[in-house]
Design an enzyme around this catalytic site. Structure first.
Site, PDB file in Angstrom:
ATOM      1  N   PRO A 132       0.792  -1.241   0.000  1.00 50.01           N
ATOM      2  CG  PRO A 132       0.100  -0.902   2.220  1.00 50.01           C
ATOM      3  CD  PRO A 132       0.841  -1.869   1.342  1.00 50.01           C
ATOM      4  CB  CYS A 182       7.728  -9.112   5.723  1.00 47.47           C
ATOM      5  SG  CYS A 182       6.274  -9.610   4.815  1.00 47.47           S
TER       6      CYS A 182
HETATM    7  C1  LIG Z   1       4.948  -7.134   0.575  1.00 52.79           C
HETATM    8  S1  LIG Z   1       3.724  -6.332  -0.347  1.00 52.79           S
HETATM    9  C2  LIG Z   1       4.464  -4.764  -0.633  1.00 52.79           C
HETATM   10  C3  LIG Z   1       4.411  -3.791   0.537  1.00 52.79           C
HETATM   11  C4  LIG Z   1       4.866  -2.402   0.135  1.00 52.79           C
HETATM   12  N1  LIG Z   1       6.179  -2.411  -0.454  1.00 52.79           N
HETATM   13  C5  LIG Z   1       4.853  -1.441   1.321  1.00 52.79           C
HETATM   14  O1  LIG Z   1       5.882  -1.207   1.924  1.00 52.79           O
HETATM   15  O2  LIG Z   1       3.795  -0.884   1.599  1.00 52.79           O
HETATM   16  C6  LIG Z   1       3.900  -7.113  -1.897  1.00 52.79           C
HETATM   17  C7  LIG Z   1       3.092  -6.491  -3.023  1.00 52.79           C
HETATM   18  O3  LIG Z   1       3.505  -7.093  -4.230  1.00 52.79           O
HETATM   19  C8  LIG Z   1       2.437  -7.048  -5.129  1.00 52.79           C
HETATM   20  N2  LIG Z   1       2.771  -7.979  -6.232  1.00 52.79           N
HETATM   21  C9  LIG Z   1       2.736  -9.325  -6.235  1.00 52.79           C
HETATM   22  N3  LIG Z   1       3.139  -9.814  -7.416  1.00 52.79           N
HETATM   23  C10 LIG Z   1       3.453  -8.742  -8.191  1.00 52.79           C
HETATM   24  C11 LIG Z   1       3.914  -8.587  -9.534  1.00 52.79           C
HETATM   25  N4  LIG Z   1       4.153  -9.650 -10.313  1.00 52.79           N
HETATM   26  N5  LIG Z   1       4.103  -7.340 -10.009  1.00 52.79           N
HETATM   27  C12 LIG Z   1       3.858  -6.261  -9.226  1.00 52.79           C
HETATM   28  N6  LIG Z   1       3.398  -6.352  -7.953  1.00 52.79           N
HETATM   29  C13 LIG Z   1       3.209  -7.574  -7.450  1.00 52.79           C
HETATM   30  C14 LIG Z   1       1.249  -7.428  -4.268  1.00 52.79           C
HETATM   31  O4  LIG Z   1       0.032  -6.990  -4.857  1.00 52.79           O
HETATM   32  C15 LIG Z   1       1.584  -6.699  -2.955  1.00 52.79           C
HETATM   33  O5  LIG Z   1       0.933  -5.461  -2.896  1.00 52.79           O
END
Ligand SMILES: C[S@@+](CC[C@H](N)C(=O)[O-])C[C@H]1O[C@@H](n2cnc3c(N)ncnc32)[C@H](O)[C@@H]1O
Length: 465
Positions: A278, A395
């Site tokens: 987010p 994480c």
């Molecule tokens: C660990 S969360 C990120 C948290 C964010 N960096 C923060 O600090 O608020 C991982 C994110 O990766 C996204 N995601 C998963 N696969 C992805 C892809 N192939 N390309 C782009 N985003 C992706 C998910 O929708 C999710 O929102």
């Protein structure tokens, strides 16, 4: 702290006067939903808003003790009652198995759990059974608890495969990790470095009698959590909610990064936050650097959350809903000075904040997510300019999503040079900071960080760059 009145916990319930039996019903429904494979967040979203904080507090505590509760229930009755009654019984056992940590007097909990069963269409036929089990538990507590102590799932409140994987990955620290996972995390804030400093903000809190302490470079741990809109300056963008381990990302990526040369108006760092929603780390990057940031996420609904995060803080990025594994669909061919890859993972480092995660994951998830992470690393590395860098983080505390992933990446990319980073951070309650190596001081979640620099001289397989 125990309470005797059959009312919502004061801190969690925020003044809610809902009867305890009603909160127990909602908590048990949440536990049952997790046992059927759905996230607690989804289940809690279905709970009436006025009950939600109390139901969340009770269900989270129950999920942190679910292994023990299920083992106790098996001792009390080898055949489980129907699911709704079983969830209520296990929730009550999870909440009262250690009286010192019970959120209410245990007799009140038992009484109200029976009341919850009587008032539930699906469990009222089992109210007598639940009453008998819980009264017997109160009479024979010590013997029953001792009889379940040898069961590792009851002892550690995690699935067996998870415990064994941690033993293998962290032979010296698996117990400390599991113990930290079962604690209640604090509310941690990140100060907006454009607007204030930790020292200044601590003064603001002191002036409003809010107890807090500093953690890491930009973090503040509140002694007692509170609703975000009651955090001084939150709505105005002075602070954000973010665990201290997650706050490591932006400074680690930016420190020592050379500004591009050229006229001042164009000499801005070009940064990609590849899995951004987010937007917590996107915002931190923008708080620390005057950079041109592209914030990408595959989920369009979650991209909205990036926009909301940035709007509250008065920051701007180019937000894109796209798959980071397919740059041909969204990349303009201009290389990035720096890429942050906060990859999707098992979330095994943040189970104290999401106590359902341990019960939802399956052993095969680790390898499956590690393959996704490797795919993302492989797709994004060519987008880094020579001399630029990529920060990989998850994480997770599992090595397959951390150290092992980073080692494989460096072995397969001859132009990637490992730079100093924190490696595996174990979840810490703040009490044992010196016992576990490689940790930040203070209270934080589990995380992994590896920083790679693109060697300007040695392109892939000696192609040059
Ligand atoms: C660990 S969360 C990120 C948290 C964010 N960096 C923060 O600090 O608020 C991982 C994110 O990766 C996204 N995601 C998963 N696969 C992805 C892809 N192939 N390309 C782009 N985003 C992706 C998910 O929708 C999710 O929102």
């Amino acid at each position: 702290m125990q309470q005797s009145a059959a009312q919502a916990p004061a801190g969690a319930g925020q003044g809610s006067s809902a009867a305890l039996w009603r909160l127990l019903q909602a908590a048990a429904e949440t536990v049952q939903s997790v046992r059927s494979g759905h996230s607690a967040t989804v289940a809690l979203d279905r709970v009436e808003a006025r009950l939600r904080p109390g139901a969340q507090a009770l269900s989270f505590q129950a999920l942190r003790n679910l292994g023990r509760a299920q083992a106790l229930r098996q001792r009390l009755a080898q055949r489980a009652p129907p699911p709704t009654a079983d969830a209520l019984l296990c929730t009550a056992l999870a909440l009262c198995w250690t009286p010192a940590q019970a959120p209410y007097e245990v007799f009140t909990l038992v009484d109200q759990a029976v009341e919850a069963a009587k008032r539930s269409a699906a469990a009222k036929g089992q109210a007598g059974f639940i009453n008998a089990c819980l009264r017997r538990f109160l009479r024979e507590r010590d013997a029953l608890v001792a009889a379940t102590d040898a069961d590792p799932v009851a002892r550690w409140n995690h699935p067996l495969w998870w415990i064994e994987r941690l033993q293998q990955d962290h032979p010296l620290h698996w117990q400390a990790i599991l113990e930290a996972n079962n604690t209640q995390p604090p509310m941690t804030l990140r100060v907006n470095a454009r607007r204030t400093s930790p020292a200044q903000y601590l003064e603001t809190l002191k002036a409003t009698q809010i107890e807090a302490s500093a953690v890491g470079e930009y973090g503040i741990v509140l002694a007692h959590p509170r609703p975000v809109h009651e955090v001084p300056g939150f709505d105005a963008g002075l602070v954000s909610v973010q665990d201290a381990a997650a706050q490591v990302a932006a400074p680690l990526l930016l420190r020592g990064l050379d500004l591009p040369t050229g006229p001042p108006e164009t000499a801005r760092l070009r940064i990609l936050d590849a899995c951004a929603a987010p937007g917590g780390k996107t915002a931190h990057l923008l708080e620390l650097a005057d950079a041109e940031v592209t914030a990408l996420d595959i989920d369009p609904a979650r991209c909205e959350r990036i926009r909301e995060t940035l709007a509250r803080l008065g920051l701007a990025a180019h937000v894109l809903a796209a798959d980071a594994r397919e740059p041909s669909a969204w990349w303009d061919s201009r290389p990035f000075d720096a890429i942050l890859l906060d990859a999707p993972c098992t979330a095994s480092g943040i189970v104290r904040r999401h106590p359902d995660v341990r019960w939802l994951r399956r052993p095969g998830d680790i390898a499956q997510l590690a393959a996704v992470q490797a795919g993302l690393l492989g797709a994004l590395w060519p987008l880094v300019k020579p001399g630029g860098r990529l920060l990989y983080c998850t994480c997770s505390v599992f090595r397959a999503e951390g150290e092992a992933q980073a080692q494989t990446f460096v072995a397969h990319n001859k132009d990637a040079v490992s730079r100093p980073a924190t490696g595996h951070l174990m979840p810490q309650t703040g009490v044992k900071a010196d016992d576990v190596p490689d940790n930040l001081k203070g209270d934080h979640d589990g995380f992994y960080y590896a920083l790679f620099e693109k060697n300007p001289g040695g392109g892939p397989a000696g192609q040059g760059a």
